[in-house]
Enzyme design. Structure first.
Site, PDB file in Angstrom:
ATOM      1  N   GLY A  20      38.056  48.274  41.457  1.00 46.26           N
ATOM      2  CA  GLY A  20      39.483  48.023  41.312  1.00 46.26           C
ATOM      3  C   GLY A  20      40.263  49.321  41.407  1.00 46.26           C
ATOM      4  CE  LYS A  53      21.742  49.207  31.962  1.00 44.76           C
ATOM      5  NZ  LYS A  53      21.854  50.662  31.857  1.00 44.76           N
ATOM      6  CB  THR A  54      28.720  44.683  35.191  1.00 47.29           C
ATOM      7  OG1 THR A  54      28.733  46.115  35.255  1.00 47.29           O
ATOM      8  CG2 THR A  54      30.142  44.171  35.157  1.00 47.29           C
ATOM      9  CE1 TYR A 100      28.955  39.254  42.087  1.00 42.51           C
ATOM     10  CE2 TYR A 100      28.129  37.443  43.426  1.00 42.51           C
ATOM     11  CZ  TYR A 100      29.169  38.065  42.764  1.00 42.51           C
ATOM     12  OH  TYR A 100      30.426  37.499  42.774  1.00 42.51           O
TER      13      TYR A 100
HETATM   14  P1  NAD Z   1      36.805  43.113  42.794  1.00 44.77           P
HETATM   15  O1  NAD Z   1      35.624  43.955  43.060  1.00 44.77           O
HETATM   16  O2  NAD Z   1      38.079  43.427  43.506  1.00 44.77           O
HETATM   17  O3  NAD Z   1      37.138  43.073  41.235  1.00 44.77           O
HETATM   18  C1  NAD Z   1      36.211  43.309  40.226  1.00 44.77           C
HETATM   19  C2  NAD Z   1      36.870  44.191  39.167  1.00 44.77           C
HETATM   20  O4  NAD Z   1      35.958  44.389  38.078  1.00 44.77           O
HETATM   21  C3  NAD Z   1      37.252  45.587  39.694  1.00 44.77           C
HETATM   22  O5  NAD Z   1      38.563  45.914  39.287  1.00 44.77           O
HETATM   23  C4  NAD Z   1      36.228  46.496  39.043  1.00 44.77           C
HETATM   24  O6  NAD Z   1      36.675  47.825  38.889  1.00 44.77           O
HETATM   25  C5  NAD Z   1      35.981  45.780  37.730  1.00 44.77           C
HETATM   26  N1  NAD Z   1      34.688  46.116  37.113  1.00 44.77           N
HETATM   27  C6  NAD Z   1      33.463  46.153  37.714  1.00 44.77           C
HETATM   28  N2  NAD Z   1      32.526  46.498  36.817  1.00 44.77           N
HETATM   29  C7  NAD Z   1      33.160  46.673  35.627  1.00 44.77           C
HETATM   30  C8  NAD Z   1      32.736  47.044  34.331  1.00 44.77           C
HETATM   31  N3  NAD Z   1      31.435  47.321  34.067  1.00 44.77           N
HETATM   32  N4  NAD Z   1      33.659  47.131  33.342  1.00 44.77           N
HETATM   33  C9  NAD Z   1      34.980  46.882  33.586  1.00 44.77           C
HETATM   34  N5  NAD Z   1      35.435  46.520  34.805  1.00 44.77           N
HETATM   35  C10 NAD Z   1      34.529  46.431  35.808  1.00 44.77           C
HETATM   36  O7  NAD Z   1      36.347  41.600  43.113  1.00 44.77           O
HETATM   37  P2  NAD Z   1      37.155  40.205  43.040  1.00 44.77           P
HETATM   38  O8  NAD Z   1      36.976  39.548  44.348  1.00 44.77           O
HETATM   39  O9  NAD Z   1      38.501  40.399  42.486  1.00 44.77           O
HETATM   40  O10 NAD Z   1      36.237  39.408  42.003  1.00 44.77           O
HETATM   41  C11 NAD Z   1      36.631  39.168  40.669  1.00 44.77           C
HETATM   42  C12 NAD Z   1      35.578  38.291  39.990  1.00 44.77           C
HETATM   43  O11 NAD Z   1      35.476  37.046  40.666  1.00 44.77           O
HETATM   44  C13 NAD Z   1      34.181  38.904  39.982  1.00 44.77           C
HETATM   45  O12 NAD Z   1      33.564  38.628  38.747  1.00 44.77           O
HETATM   46  C14 NAD Z   1      33.472  38.172  41.087  1.00 44.77           C
HETATM   47  O13 NAD Z   1      32.089  38.097  40.871  1.00 44.77           O
HETATM   48  C15 NAD Z   1      34.131  36.802  41.020  1.00 44.77           C
HETATM   49  N6  NAD Z   1      34.041  36.126  42.324  1.00 44.77           N
HETATM   50  C16 NAD Z   1      34.845  36.484  43.355  1.00 44.77           C
HETATM   51  C17 NAD Z   1      34.702  35.866  44.579  1.00 44.77           C
HETATM   52  C18 NAD Z   1      35.583  36.193  45.754  1.00 44.77           C
HETATM   53  O14 NAD Z   1      35.339  35.653  46.830  1.00 44.77           O
HETATM   54  N7  NAD Z   1      36.604  36.998  45.649  1.00 44.77           N
HETATM   55  C19 NAD Z   1      33.723  34.884  44.754  1.00 44.77           C
HETATM   56  C20 NAD Z   1      32.911  34.554  43.684  1.00 44.77           C
HETATM   57  C21 NAD Z   1      33.077  35.183  42.458  1.00 44.77           C
END
Ligand code: NAD
Ligand code: UDP
Length: 311
Positions: free
Chosen positions: A38, A91-92, A145
């Site tokens: 992010g 872990k996350t 994942y």
């Molecule tokens: P993204 O990578 O833009 O957002 C993920 C956010 O989580 C980022 O801001 C990142 O910095 C933060 N992050 C990662 N590890 C972290 C930690 N240990 N502690 C605190 N913050 C942490 O991805 P997105 O597309 O916005 O996805 C958001 C959520 O939706 C995720 O959990 C993802 O698995 C889920 N998701 C998204 C999609 C999609 O197509 N966009 C599909 C399935 C699931």
């Protein structure tokens, strides 16, 4: 009613749009992020709002905050980024789930998990219904994942059964839109950026694999509806059933950008799912939700965003 809402991963692609929506609705929003994928840029415009706060924190570590609702989105979502440090990814998902569930238990908050269609792995049932248990390789390059998200779902349901935590679980299918990082690595942003920069469009494999793409506004509406209703806890699929091959996507992006880019074919990464399409019967019935934005319309908006945001 005004609520205190924590959004983990709030500075990411989906999280930052969710911050926008909930701040606009008048809630007190706390955005928590470690800025792995992010960016502060995604939420800078919210920093001077009285009902918005930013916390730099890694969700693998416990945190205590007085909140009514938690949206747990913290986790890198692009294969390129979640495979960069696979141990950290799992872990996350796992420790992050334990930490938000522990918090929800203590402060009696409702907590929503951003799960994924990846829990179905390379699905042998098509389209995917929530009852399908999936076909996931436990030791492959996507496992950090997929299995992390599967364990997170398990933890959500165990905290619910054992400690009565008020949970919601949504399974998100491929979602795209403005604020995806130009180097995110996922297919929609890759193709658009490549097309706008006149670079080759990189199809992995022969491009016959399918995905079903949901525009982020539709997805967020489904997410908020799931959080705000009382009748189901999930898991519930949220996505757009419109299914396309990756080759069709490449052709659409080329047509909509008017790009002179050529398509090139590259090796298919291992365990790449052959097909994916959500069955959204449950979301339609229980949330009265269905997507409204077709791929072409969503791609146009996303292309517009990247035109204005590429250096
Ligand atoms: P993204 O990578 O833009 O957002 C993920 C956010 O989580 C980022 O801001 C990142 O910095 C933060 N992050 C990662 N590890 C972290 C930690 N240990 N502690 C605190 N913050 C942490 O991805 P997105 O597309 O916005 O996805 C958001 C959520 O939706 C995720 O959990 C993802 O698995 C889920 N998701 C998204 C999609 C999609 O197509 N966009 C599909 C399935 C699931
Ligand atoms: N893909 C591709 N070219 C790219 C990026 C991805 O052909 O530049 C393919 C990828 O192999 C997969 C599909 O597009 O079959 C969707 O990939 P993405 O990383 O967006 O999401 P996921 O595989 O997790 O659904």
């Amino acid at each position: 009613m005004k609520q205190r809402i924590l959004i983990t991963g709030g500075a990411g692609f989906l999280g930052s749009h969710l911050c926008d929506r909930l701040v606009k609705d008048g809630h007190d929003v706390i955005c928590l992020d470690n800025f792995f994928t992010g960016s502060k840029k995604n939420i800078t415009h919210l920093l001077d709002k009285k009902n918005f706060e930013l916390v730099r924190h890694d969700i693998t570590m416990p945190i205590f905050l007085e909140v009514d609702r938690i949206y747990n989105l913290a986790c890198p979502a692009s294969p390129v980024h979640y495979q960069y440090n696979p141990v950290k990814t799992i872990k996350t998902s796992v420790m992050g789930a334990i930490n938000v569930l522990g918090l929800a238990k203590r402060v009696k908050a409702r907590v929503l998990q951003a799960s994924t269609s990846e829990v179905y792995g390379d699905p042998s049932v098509h389209p995917q219904k929530e009852e399908y248990w999936g076909n996931v390789n436990p030791i492959g390059i996507r496992s950090c994942y997929d299995e992390g998200k599967r364990v997170a779902e398990t933890l959500f349901f165990d905290y619910h059964r054992q400690n009565n935590v008020d949970i919601r679980v949504m399974r998100i299918f491929n979602t795209y839109g403005p604020r995806m990082h130009p180097n995110d690595g996922r297919v929609v942003s890759n193709f658009i950026v490549q097309a706008l920069q006149g670079k080759d469009i990189t199809i992995y494999g022969d491009g016959s694999q399918t995905r079903s793409f949901c525009y982020m506004d539709d997805l967020l509406e489904g997410m908020v509806r799931l959080m705000d209703q009382e009748s189901i806890i999930g898991p519930v699929n949220i996505g757009n059933p419109g299914e396309f091959t990756i080759k069709e996507l490449a052709q659409q992006v080329i047509a909509l950008t008017g790009s002179a880019s050529k398509i090139i074919f590259m090796p298919l990464p291992s365990d790449d799912p052959r097909q994916r399409q959500p069955d959204i019967t449950l979301a339609k019935r229980a949330l009265n939700w269905q997507p409204t934005i077709k791929l072409e319309e969503g791609l146009k908006k996303t292309i517009e965003y990247f035109k204005n945001n590429l250096e």
